[in-house]
Design a protein around this motif. Structure first.
Motif, short mmCIF file in Angstrom:
data_model
loop_
_atom_site.label_atom_id
_atom_site.label_comp_id
_atom_site.label_asym_id
_atom_site.label_seq_id
_atom_site.Cartn_x
_atom_site.Cartn_y
_atom_site.Cartn_z
N GLU A 72 7.29 14.96 -4.08
CA GLU A 72 8.44 14.09 -4.32
C GLU A 72 9.16 13.77 -3.01
O GLU A 72 9.63 12.64 -2.81
CB GLU A 72 9.40 14.77 -5.30
N VAL A 73 9.24 14.75 -2.12
CA VAL A 73 9.84 14.51 -0.80
C VAL A 73 9.03 13.46 -0.03
O VAL A 73 9.60 12.56 0.61
CB VAL A 73 9.92 15.83 0.00
N ILE A 74 7.70 13.56 -0.08
CA ILE A 74 6.86 12.57 0.58
C ILE A 74 7.17 11.17 0.04
O ILE A 74 7.33 10.21 0.80
CB ILE A 74 5.37 12.91 0.38
N SER A 75 7.26 11.06 -1.26
CA SER A 75 7.52 9.76 -1.88
C SER A 75 8.89 9.22 -1.46
O SER A 75 9.01 8.04 -1.10
CB SER A 75 7.45 9.90 -3.40
N GLU A 76 9.90 10.08 -1.48
CA GLU A 76 11.25 9.62 -1.11
C GLU A 76 11.31 9.20 0.35
O GLU A 76 11.90 8.15 0.67
CB GLU A 76 12.25 10.75 -1.39
N ASN A 77 10.71 9.98 1.24
CA ASN A 77 10.76 9.65 2.67
C ASN A 77 9.97 8.38 2.99
O ASN A 77 10.40 7.56 3.80
CB ASN A 77 10.23 10.82 3.50
N ALA B 54 3.46 14.51 -8.72
CA ALA B 54 4.50 15.55 -8.79
C ALA B 54 4.96 15.76 -10.24
O ALA B 54 5.16 16.90 -10.67
CB ALA B 54 5.69 15.16 -7.92
N LYS B 55 5.10 14.68 -10.97
CA LYS B 55 5.52 14.79 -12.38
C LYS B 55 4.47 15.55 -13.19
O LYS B 55 4.82 16.41 -14.02
CB LYS B 55 5.75 13.40 -12.95
N GLN B 56 3.21 15.23 -12.97
CA GLN B 56 2.14 15.92 -13.70
C GLN B 56 2.09 17.40 -13.33
O GLN B 56 1.87 18.26 -14.20
CB GLN B 56 0.80 15.25 -13.41
N LEU B 57 2.31 17.73 -12.06
CA LEU B 57 2.33 19.13 -11.65
C LEU B 57 3.49 19.87 -12.29
O LEU B 57 3.33 21.01 -12.75
CB LEU B 57 2.42 19.23 -10.12
N ARG B 58 4.65 19.24 -12.32
CA ARG B 58 5.81 19.88 -12.96
C ARG B 58 5.58 20.09 -14.44
O ARG B 58 5.90 21.14 -15.00
CB ARG B 58 7.06 19.04 -12.73
N ASN B 59 5.02 19.08 -15.10
CA ASN B 59 4.72 19.22 -16.53
C ASN B 59 3.69 20.33 -16.77
O ASN B 59 3.80 21.08 -17.75
CB ASN B 59 4.21 17.90 -17.10
N LEU B 60 2.70 20.41 -15.89
CA LEU B 60 1.69 21.46 -16.02
C LEU B 60 2.33 22.83 -15.85
O LEU B 60 2.05 23.76 -16.61
CB LEU B 60 0.59 21.25 -14.98
N SER B 61 3.19 22.96 -14.85
CA SER B 61 3.87 24.24 -14.62
C SER B 61 4.77 24.59 -15.80
O SER B 61 4.81 25.74 -16.25
CB SER B 61 4.69 24.17 -13.33
N PHE C 108 0.83 -1.21 0.00
CA PHE C 108 0.00 0.00 0.00
C PHE C 108 0.87 1.26 0.00
O PHE C 108 0.65 2.19 -0.78
CB PHE C 108 -0.92 -0.01 1.22
N VAL C 109 1.88 1.31 0.88
CA VAL C 109 2.75 2.49 0.94
C VAL C 109 3.54 2.64 -0.36
O VAL C 109 3.73 3.76 -0.85
CB VAL C 109 3.71 2.36 2.15
N LYS C 110 3.96 1.54 -0.94
CA LYS C 110 4.71 1.61 -2.20
C LYS C 110 3.85 2.21 -3.31
O LYS C 110 4.32 3.06 -4.09
CB LYS C 110 5.18 0.20 -2.59
N ILE D 46 2.06 7.03 -6.65
CA ILE D 46 1.05 8.06 -6.93
C ILE D 46 1.62 9.45 -6.68
O ILE D 46 1.41 10.38 -7.46
CB ILE D 46 -0.20 7.83 -6.07
N GLU D 47 2.37 9.61 -5.58
CA GLU D 47 2.98 10.90 -5.27
C GLU D 47 3.96 11.32 -6.37
O GLU D 47 3.97 12.48 -6.79
CB GLU D 47 3.69 10.84 -3.92
N LEU D 48 4.77 10.39 -6.83
CA LEU D 48 5.73 10.70 -7.90
C LEU D 48 5.00 11.08 -9.19
O LEU D 48 5.37 12.02 -9.88
CB LEU D 48 6.65 9.51 -8.15
#
Length: 588
Positions: free
Chosen positions: A88-93, A43-50, A31-33, A38-40
């Motif tokens: 991305e920080v949430i995903s990494e941590n 984040a990727k979609q937000l960066r692409n949108l920006s 579940f956490v994985k 999803i977080e990554l």
């Protein structure tokens, strides 16, 4: 509460229960994985949108971001980029502190569980072996007792029989004693094994199994505690980025509050202000004057000539005011006038009149920005002067650095050859001289424009700051020349005769633009997207009117309706000229 005492007989159920606990832990890891993925992805979609809505560098869109509203939007895009970074920080941590750690713990848990249940099975096998020994000794004792009893009965029978010899009786007696001794030995062995089994059984149910089950219980409780800690970490990792996300949102709010409509309105003025003066009142043209003239005052030929001349120059206004005629017409009139001043007496000028007009329509930009209104031209020239001054300063700094290095080489020859820097020094000096000449050229144009702008005080004029331009050409502002409603200019008397014919041609081209007759039709062979000023878009297969054929420059002028006309590449259309139309060529 202990599994060793409460669940002493539930070995198999405990084995299933602990396996179920490991399965739950692995399910939570999965579940956490998936959450980290999803977080990554988010984040990727937000960066692409920006990135998608970021202004393109060196484009007109980038210039629009001078306005506070656009700056606020740009700040929002940047904040959303930082917002994506927090996900991305949430995903990494979560990956490092939950997924990886729990996966390692699961492997250790499996090994520990395997060890405990191995000890439990070993204890079970030992007690089962002891039980088998007890049963075996018990059966042997029972068998020996039966054999001893039969031997005793046989001896008594032989001893009572008078026909049996004494030797047979003695033999039967010895056999009975031997069987009795074997039964006694089996009894002693059975008693010993029974005591041993009872001891082992007591140890099994009160020592070994409770200890093993207690360890399994502790293992299971540690697993449960570990899941609880991971769930808490899961929430804390989210909570840690909330302040930063809040700062991102605060930045967006601050950007919204920084929007200044008055400032944006002022920027719009600076961006689009032309510097022209509004037109004056239109004088009344009395067409009854020729009717009141007598033959004695003017000859018939003169009357006709004046009337024709008046109609040619004054009859084209059609009641229009020049600021509201056609887009860029005011600019074009001023440019044409400047062009006439330059071309008269200068046959070697770079462009002929018609080529220059076409270049304006197709979006070409002259080096001196003469295609812009005075105010916009002044801003562009000032910007160019500032850029050149910065380049000059940069080259001068480089020259100073090379000079200092050369002095160091002269004082310390072992560090380098001073002559090796002469070529670079000469190159930099040459670049400085070129930039200075270029700056002087643009400063001359700037001084010309600033001298021609109306109502500009000395304090309001922007000065170039490094170099003075000597003897700037004194040219009167195009905006200060009086214009008639039809767009013609009142020039100085000395130039009037020279400019009249050329000015008339330009007036014909622009004032009569809407009234040119169709000289044929054309069919679009390909689709053309007219994106430049003066061009028009056509779709493949579309049929439109031709109002001006190709003059050798590769462009044909067409009209779709009264309001839509412009140039298209001649190679994109198939032209059908009307042989009877005025100005049409006859093809054999």
């Amino acid at each position: 509460m202990s599994w060793g005492t409460e669940l002493w007989d539930q070995f198999d159920n405990l084995e299933k229960h602990t396996q179920w606990g490991i399965d739950i832990l692995e399910k939570y890891i999965k579940f956490v994985k998936e959450r980290t993925e999803i977080e990554l992805s988010y984040a990727k979609q937000l960066r692409n949108l920006s990135k998608k809505y970021q202004p393109k560098k060196n484009s007109k869109e980038e210039e629009e971001y001078r306005y506070t509203a656009c700056k606020a939007f740009l700040s929002t895009l940047n904040e959303m980029n930082d917002y994506a970074g927090q996900h991305e920080v949430i995903s990494e941590n979560m990956t490092s502190q939950i997924t990886v750690e729990l996966a390692r713990y699961v492997q250790e848990l499996k090994q520990e569980r395997k060890s405990h249940f191995h000890d439990g099975r070993k204890a079970q096998q030992h007690i089962e072996t002891c039980w088998k020994q007890l049963e075996s000794s018990k059966r042997r004792f029972e068998r020996d007792c039966k054999e001893a009893d039969r031997a005793q009965q046989y001896f008594e029978k032989m001893d009572a029989d008078i026909n049996v010899t004494k030797a047979d009786v003695e033999k039967a007696r010895q056999q009975a004693q031997m069987r009795h001794q074997m039964a006694e030995d089996s009894k002693a062995d059975y008693s010993s094994i029974l005591q041993k089994f009872n001891h082992e059984q007591h140890e099994y149910y009160h020592t070994h199994i409770p200890n093993i089950f207690q360890k399994i219980q502790e293992m299971e409780e540690r697993r449960i505690v570990r899941i609880g800690e991971s769930v808490k970490t899961y929430a804390e990792l989210d909570r840690q980025v909330i302040p930063i996300i809040g700062k991102c949102l605060d930045g967006i709010v601050k950007a919204a509050e920084s929007i200044d409509p008055k400032n944006d309105s002022q920027l719009a003025i600076e961006a689009y202000k032309s510097g022209f003066e509004p037109p004056g009142d239109i004088e009344f043209e009395d067409y009854t004057q020729p009717m009141k003239r007598t033959v004695s005052d003017n000859s018939l030929s003169n009357s006709r000539g004046e009337s024709k001349s008046e109609l040619k120059f004054g009859g084209k206004s059609k009641g229009k005011l020049w600021p509201f005629i056609k887009k860029n017409k005011t600019q074009s009139l001023c440019f044409h006038k400047e062009l006439m001043k330059r071309t008269i007496g200068k046959p070697t000028y770079a462009f002929e009149a018609r080529d220059y007009v076409l270049s304006l329509k197709l979006g070409a930009t002259p080096e001196d920005f003469s295609n812009l209104p005075p105010e916009q031209r002044r801003k562009k020239l000032q910007q160019k002067v500032d850029e050149l001054n910065k380049e000059i300063q940069k080259e001068m700094d480089q020259r100073d650095a090379i000079t200092k290095m050369k002095d160091v080489y002269l004082k310390n020859p072992q560090m380098g050859d001073p002559a090796s820097l002469d070529h670079k020094l000469a190159e930099v000096s040459q670049n400085i001289e070129k930039l200075r000449l270029e700056a002087q050229k643009f400063e001359a144009w700037l001084a010309e424009v600033e001298g021609r702008l109306p109502a500009r005080s000395e304090q309001a004029r922007r000065q170039s700051g490094m170099y003075d331009v000597q003897n700037p050409p004194a040219v009167n502002s195009c905006a200060q020349d009086r214009e008639s409603p039809d767009g013609s200019y009142t020039e100085e008397q000395s130039q009037e005769s020279e400019v009249k014919v050329l000015a008339t041609d330009f007036d014909d081209e622009f004032d009569d633009e809407e009234s040119l007759p169709a000289i044929g039709t054309c069919k679009a062979l390909y689709t053309f997207e007219g994106q430049n000023e003066g061009t028009i878009s056509v779709v493949e297969g579309e049929t439109v009117y031709v109002i001006e054929e190709d003059k050798g420059d590769g462009w044909t002028r067409i009209r779709r309706n009264e309001d839509e006309e412009g140039y298209v590449p001649t190679s994109y259309v198939e032209v059908y000229l009307d042989k009877n139309a005025k100005g049409a060529k006859t093809y054999i």
